[in-house]
Design an enzyme around this catalytic site. Structure first.
Site, mmCIF file in Angstrom:
data_model
loop_
_atom_site.group_PDB
_atom_site.id
_atom_site.type_symbol
_atom_site.label_atom_id
_atom_site.label_comp_id
_atom_site.label_asym_id
_atom_site.label_seq_id
_atom_site.Cartn_x
_atom_site.Cartn_y
_atom_site.Cartn_z
ATOM 1 N N THR A 59 -1.688 5.644 2.033
ATOM 2 C CA THR A 59 -2.918 4.870 1.899
ATOM 3 C C THR A 59 -3.032 3.955 3.109
ATOM 4 O OG1 THR A 59 -2.845 4.898 -0.529
ATOM 5 C CG2 THR A 59 -4.175 3.187 0.504
ATOM 6 N N ARG A 108 -4.789 5.445 -8.055
ATOM 7 C CA ARG A 108 -4.664 6.899 -8.138
ATOM 8 C C ARG A 108 -4.471 7.355 -9.585
ATOM 9 N NH1 ARG A 108 0.239 7.607 -4.244
ATOM 10 N NH2 ARG A 108 -0.119 9.834 -4.562
ATOM 11 N N LEU A 149 0.871 -1.177 0.000
ATOM 12 C CA LEU A 149 0.000 0.000 0.000
ATOM 13 C C LEU A 149 0.907 1.225 0.000
ATOM 14 C CD1 LEU A 149 -2.694 -0.895 2.726
ATOM 15 C CD2 LEU A 149 -2.945 -1.036 0.240
ATOM 16 N N ASP A 150 0.492 2.275 -0.694
ATOM 17 C CA ASP A 150 1.275 3.506 -0.693
ATOM 18 C C ASP A 150 1.423 4.021 0.734
ATOM 19 O OD1 ASP A 150 1.293 3.331 -3.422
ATOM 20 O OD2 ASP A 150 -0.287 4.819 -3.727
ATOM 21 N N ARG A 151 2.438 4.804 0.955
ATOM 22 C CA ARG A 151 2.715 5.338 2.296
ATOM 23 C C ARG A 151 1.484 5.990 2.921
ATOM 24 N NH1 ARG A 151 7.244 10.018 3.764
ATOM 25 N NH2 ARG A 151 6.690 10.217 5.971
#
Length: 334
Positions: free
Chosen positions: A138, A234, A134-136
């Site tokens: 998110t 995104r 997961l993105d930082r």
């Protein structure tokens, strides 16, 4: 410093694989290959080499050296499922998943090390136990593998699209239809390797988005991954003209996209967004060892509730312990 990665996806070229694994441009990956720093089974590889699943690729990194051990780091984690084979946690926003440039000792891997959690070696050096990311900024559900067997089987299940990952996203504007399938190739932005973009020649990517609730200036969407590319949700939502509220990299105008007569309302919403309004809300898969179905959900996080309430023009949402359930998000699960 040598890093070793195991290919778990379908057949792909070495330069693409390397660029994705190391967050590099294809040119930078090609330079490592040209300098004969990339090998498999003791032999140097060419950029056009086609990698089969199971191939172990070793890269000799010439510059910044990652640590051979993972410095313990402390953070409060909420585990929603755990046994001897795997763990599923509700990742908080702001936490990077695995060590990398700029984040060698403050990642989820470091926190799990401090906790004493066993992690599968098959994630690769720097990514033990990591099956997906997961993105930082998110938040939401993330599974990590404790054993190599669990890692292999979970990675294979993701590749075969047998792991269901569903996200809640608040986006600017409105979907043209109640559900949209977005199929557009994703590549690294040639002007900024930290960002991604839709581009010909990029990696195949599929995202499914469905409307949950429509508000004046934004939609709450239920988004399911068909593939798992970097920043995929995104980038894809921005590509169709519905960027995620609060996304600092892919919003493309944010509140300025809204008609001037409603600009103040949109600006209030934007001001309440501390980060991108994207949350991994549901995760389901067959247990990699027992085969028992595992189905987990995570509610909309507290730090994003004021923005959701503002978008919905419904202050009752602030008092709701389960705002996604209140809005029917989980009822739409098929």
């Amino acid at each position: 410093m040598n890093l070793t990665f195991c290919v778990v996806r379908t057949t792909e070229r070495l330069d693409r694989f390397l660029a994705d694994q190391l967050a590099l441009s294809r040119t930078q990956a090609g330079r490592l290959i040209a300098d004969k720093r990339v090998t498999a089974r003791g032999k140097t590889l060419r950029a056009s080499a086609v990698l089969e699943p199971g191939t172990e690729v070793t890269v000799d990194i010439p510059d910044e050296r990652p640590p051979r051990t993972y410095a313990p780091s402390h953070a409060v984690l909420n585990f929603v499922y755990e046994d001897e084979h795997l763990a599923v946690l509700d990742k908080p926003a702001g936490l990077v998943v695995h060590p990398g440039p700029g984040h060698w000792d403050d990642t989820l891997v470091n926190v799990l090390t401090e906790r004493g959690t066993a992690l599968a070696a098959e994630g690769g050096e720097g990514r033990p136990g990591i099956v997906h990311r997961l993105d930082r900024d998110t938040s939401g559900l993330l599974v990590v593998a404790k054993s190599d067997l669990a890692h292999r089987r979970l990675a294979g299940a993701i590749e075969r699209r047998q792991v269901k990952r569903v996200y809640a996203a608040l986006v600017w504007g409105h979907l043209r239809k109640n559900s949209v399938d977005i199929e557009a190739p994703i590549a690294r932005n040639p002007k900024d390797r930290k960002r991604m973009t839709v581009a010909q020649g990029g990696r195949h990517a599929v995202t499914h988005a469905a409307l949950v609730a429509r508000f004046a200036h934004a939609d709450l969407l239920r988004v399911q991954l068909g593939t798992g590319r970097t920043h995929q949700i995104r980038v894809h939502l921005a590509h169709i003209g519905c960027p995620i509220v609060g996304d600092r990299e892919y919003t493309f105008g944010g509140s300025r996209r809204v008609t001037p007569s409603a600009r103040l309302e949109a600006e209030r919403l934007e001001a309440l967004a501390p980060r991108q309004l994207l949350h991994a809300a549901a995760l389901s898969f067959a247990h990699p060892v027992t085969g028992v179905p595992v189905s987990l959900t995570s509610e909309w996080p507290e730090d994003l509730r004021p923005a959701l309430a503002e978008a919905a023009a419904d202050p009752n949402l602030l008092a709701q312990l389960k705002p996604l359930q209140y809005l029917g998000f989980f009822a739409s699960d098929e």
